[in-house]
Scaffold this motif. Structure first.
Motif: not given
Length: 140
Positions: A4-26
């Motif tokens: 098992f592994d998990e991977s954080d994928r940074a998108r952008s500061k303003s996107t909200k329309r991508i599935y399961k996007v939430y605010k993360q520590k970069h």
């Protein structure tokens, strides 16, 4: 072996329309960014590693909001008995451990002929639920 592994994928500061996007520590900048977390189940052999399952993780917004407010109230000196109680977890937002166990069960049902020697996961998944006999590797 399964891993098992998990991977954080940074998108952008303003996107909200991508599935399961939430605010993360970069991690790179120390700031915050909108991103996705994907929990992966990998089949690892001596010659190849193949992803065999994935699921998008997202923290429960109600719990996240409660935690933020609880920290603020605690910092201001409010006693625990006077702070709001922790809300129940919404089943629409499973924990990473619940996701991992679900992926493992799905793999075991779909590929019952594949025998694996062990399950590898980092300390994040180190919970009692992984020790259930149904999920232990089959003896060779």
């Amino acid at each position: 072996m399964l891993a098992f592994d998990e991977s954080d994928r940074a998108r952008s500061k303003s996107t909200k329309r991508i599935y399961k996007v939430y605010k993360q520590k970069h991690k790179g900048s120390g700031g915050y960014v909108n991103g996705q977390t994907i929990v992966l189940l990998l089949l690892v052999t001596s010659s190849i590693t193949v992803p065999v399952g994935f699921f998008f993780y997202m923290p429960d917004p109600a719990l996240k909001q409660w935690d933020k407010e609880d920290k603020r109230l605690k910092k201001s000196g409010i006693a625990k008995k006077d702070r709001p109680i922790k809300p129940e977890r919404d089943s629409a937002y499973p924990t990473k451990t619940e996701i991992a166990l679900g992926l493992l069960k799905e793999f075991k049902v779909a590929h019952s002929l594949i025998k694996f020697k062990g399950v590898l996961a980092d300390a994040l998944y180190g919970e009692k639920a992984f020790e259930q006999p149904m999920l232990l590797p089959q003896k060779l």
